[in-house]
Design a protein around this motif. Structure first.
Motif, mmCIF file in Angstrom:
data_model
loop_
_atom_site.group_PDB
_atom_site.id
_atom_site.type_symbol
_atom_site.label_atom_id
_atom_site.label_comp_id
_atom_site.label_asym_id
_atom_site.label_seq_id
_atom_site.Cartn_x
_atom_site.Cartn_y
_atom_site.Cartn_z
ATOM 1 N N THR B 273 0.875 -1.168 0.000
ATOM 2 C CA THR B 273 0.000 0.000 0.000
ATOM 3 C C THR B 273 0.916 1.224 0.000
ATOM 4 O O THR B 273 2.125 1.095 0.233
ATOM 5 N N LEU B 274 0.359 2.383 -0.245
ATOM 6 C CA LEU B 274 1.185 3.593 -0.181
ATOM 7 C C LEU B 274 1.729 3.782 1.236
ATOM 8 O O LEU B 274 2.838 4.265 1.424
ATOM 9 N N ASP B 275 0.933 3.369 2.226
ATOM 10 C CA ASP B 275 1.393 3.450 3.615
ATOM 11 C C ASP B 275 2.649 2.605 3.826
ATOM 12 O O ASP B 275 3.591 3.037 4.482
ATOM 13 N N ASP B 276 2.635 1.384 3.261
ATOM 14 C CA ASP B 276 3.820 0.520 3.372
ATOM 15 C C ASP B 276 5.032 1.215 2.779
ATOM 16 O O ASP B 276 6.113 1.226 3.366
ATOM 17 N N ILE B 277 4.850 1.790 1.583
ATOM 18 C CA ILE B 277 5.981 2.436 0.910
ATOM 19 C C ILE B 277 6.509 3.590 1.762
ATOM 20 O O ILE B 277 7.710 3.746 1.952
ATOM 21 N N MET B 278 5.587 4.368 2.319
ATOM 22 C CA MET B 278 6.018 5.487 3.163
ATOM 23 C C MET B 278 6.747 5.004 4.414
ATOM 24 O O MET B 278 7.802 5.499 4.769
ATOM 25 N N TYR B 279 6.171 3.997 5.062
ATOM 26 C CA TYR B 279 6.744 3.501 6.317
ATOM 27 C C TYR B 279 8.156 2.952 6.107
ATOM 28 O O TYR B 279 9.100 3.323 6.802
ATOM 29 N N TYR B 280 8.311 2.079 5.111
ATOM 30 C CA TYR B 280 9.611 1.438 4.913
ATOM 31 C C TYR B 280 10.668 2.405 4.366
ATOM 32 O O TYR B 280 11.835 2.267 4.670
ATOM 33 N N THR B 281 10.231 3.351 3.554
ATOM 34 C CA THR B 281 11.196 4.312 3.031
ATOM 35 C C THR B 281 11.716 5.169 4.171
ATOM 36 O O THR B 281 12.922 5.411 4.286
ATOM 37 N N ASN B 282 10.815 5.585 5.008
ATOM 38 C CA ASN B 282 11.169 6.382 6.172
ATOM 39 C C ASN B 282 12.161 5.630 7.057
ATOM 40 O O ASN B 282 13.199 6.148 7.461
ATOM 41 N N LYS B 283 11.847 4.362 7.315
ATOM 42 C CA LYS B 283 12.672 3.502 8.152
ATOM 43 C C LYS B 283 14.056 3.319 7.522
ATOM 44 O O LYS B 283 15.075 3.373 8.208
ATOM 45 N N GLY B 284 14.085 3.124 6.217
ATOM 46 C CA GLY B 284 15.344 2.930 5.499
ATOM 47 C C GLY B 284 16.250 4.140 5.618
ATOM 48 O O GLY B 284 17.455 4.032 5.857
ATOM 49 N N GLU B 285 15.656 5.316 5.491
ATOM 50 C CA GLU B 285 16.419 6.560 5.594
ATOM 51 C C GLU B 285 17.033 6.686 6.984
ATOM 52 O O GLU B 285 18.170 7.087 7.133
#
Lengths: 126, 290
Positions: B273-285
């Motif tokens: 979901t877009l939420d997943d993409i936001m969450y994991y990208t944030n975490k990765g950064e």
């Protein structure tokens, strides 16, 4: 025109649209010259993005199912009946292969299978 | 395909936050959703777009016109909806109309009253007495009654209940029946975008991480789930970020095809979901910078 979109299906939404319009054409419910809702109207009706319906229409056009006329909209294209029949024959052929394979698993003989088909088809066995 | 907006290497710094080298475009005739965490730079970007903040460097063009040279002409063609009520609370809709309508050359009372009727807004009551949803409907009515080509909305659905949100999305779909119209809206209710957005622009920490077609985005990214014994340091590099627990791992990949090649049937791969993409990208950064 009836189209039902599943949001939980794994199949992308544009593919669901393509499949359903193709089915409507094959079943004869949509016929040559019938007009389709505009890309934007369909997006609004299905509550999906414009780009999704646009992609579906583009693919349908590429496959020769619809034609789009600038300023007028999209219409069901004239279908090559022979070609359509050929496609449907191919589908039947694929299903038959599946049946034959299933039959082999349980050692059903060719004659037994044919007999089954004849009975199911509703004709008297000659 | 023409762009309504182009940001080219735009920079703006504040004491604790800066927009760095922001470049992206907004396509004409489509809806672009603008997502990012709180404080990522969404509102700053929108204020720059509206010319409410001065950029330090870079270039912003709207309708192909330079923002600074054609400010007035551009504003005439834009409808802007802000996330907070920016109208005089002690006035009524009728009184506000008298102030706002003359500001636009193309103001159209037919459109305005059509929406006031449709939303069942009381014309003579003071705005102070309105609910949050009513205020938002009023703000939208005011923003689109000069028939703008380009509509910018900052968090139009935040704080609204699902019924109101649906109504507003229905309205946006109505606007998009006209292929000359473009909508840009920021939100963190990403499910609203599933119903309407054609493009997604994602801002994170003052930088644009991506700006692309939503369908394309969701088919390239994937959530990979499996047992932690499948992981080693090389494989971990393939992911945007990973969440490991005692029972397995869950990770975001930006290349589903490659993940399928690496793991085959050993893992479960799901559509993100877009939420997943936001969450994991944030975490990765976070893990990269610390």
């Amino acid at each position: 025109m009836k189209i039902i979109i599943s949001n939980t299906s794994k199949e992308p939404i544009y593919e669901q649209i393509i499949k359903q319009i193709k089915e409507l054409v094959l079943k004869g419910e949509l016929q040559e010259g019938d007009s389709l809702p505009s890309i934007r109207q369909l997006a609004k009706d299905l509550q999906i993005s414009v780009i999704t319906t646009k992609r579906a229409y583009e693919e349908l056009e590429k496959d020769g199912f619809i034609v789009s006329v600038v300023g007028k909209g999209s219409f069901i294209a004239s279908q090559n009946k022979e070609l359509l029949k050929e496609r449907r024959l191919k589908i039947i052929e694929e299903k038959l292969i599946e049946i034959i394979e299933e039959s082999k698993i349980i050692d059903l003989s060719k004659d037994e299978l044919i007999e089954m088909v004849l009975i199911l088809y509703g004709d008297d066995v000659i | 395909m023409t762009n309504v907006v182009e940001f080219k290497r735009v920079t703006k710094s504040f004491k604790n936050f800066s927009l760095k080298d922001v470049s992206f475009s907004i396509k004409k005739g489509y809806v672009t959703g603008f997502i990012g965490a709180n404080g990522a730079g969404k509102s700053t970007t929108i204020k720059l777009l509206m010319n409410l903040l001065r950029k330090e460097s870079g270039e912003i063009t709207i309708f192909g016109l330079d923002q600074d040279k054609h400010n007035q002409a551009i504003k005439e063609r834009i409808g802007f909806v802000y996330d907070e009520n920016c109208f005089y609370e002690t006035l009524s809709i009728r009184e506000l109309r008298k102030i706002i309508a003359p500001m636009y050359q193309n103001w159209n009372d037919d459109i305005f009253y059509k929406y006031i009727d449709q939303f069942q807004l009381p014309e003579k009551q003071v705005i102070k007495s309105f609910s949050k949803g009513m205020k938002m409907k009023m703000a939208i009515s005011f923003a689109i009654s000069h028939d703008p080509e380009f509509i910018i909305m900052d968090e139009p659905t935040s704080g609204l209940d699902p019924v109101f949100r649906r109504e507003i999305l229905e309205l946006l779909h109505d606007i998009m029946l006209d292929e000359q119209k473009t909508i840009f809206f920021s939100t963190h209710i990403t499910t609203d975008l599933d119903r309407i957005a054609d493009y997604i622009t994602y801002i994170h920490g003052g930088r644009i991480l991506f700006s692309k077609e939503r369908d394309e985005l969701l088919s390239e990214y994937g959530i990979v789930k499996g047992s932690t014994d499948l992981l080693d340091s090389d494989i971990e590099k393939e992911f945007v970020s990973i969440r490991k627990t005692n029972v397995g791992f869950e990770a975001l990949t930006s290349d589903v095809k490659k993940s399928k090649e690496i793991f085959g049937h050993e893992v479960l791969i799901e559509k993100p979901t877009l939420d997943d993409i936001m969450y994991y990208t944030n975490k990765g950064e976070l893990t990269c910078t610390h």
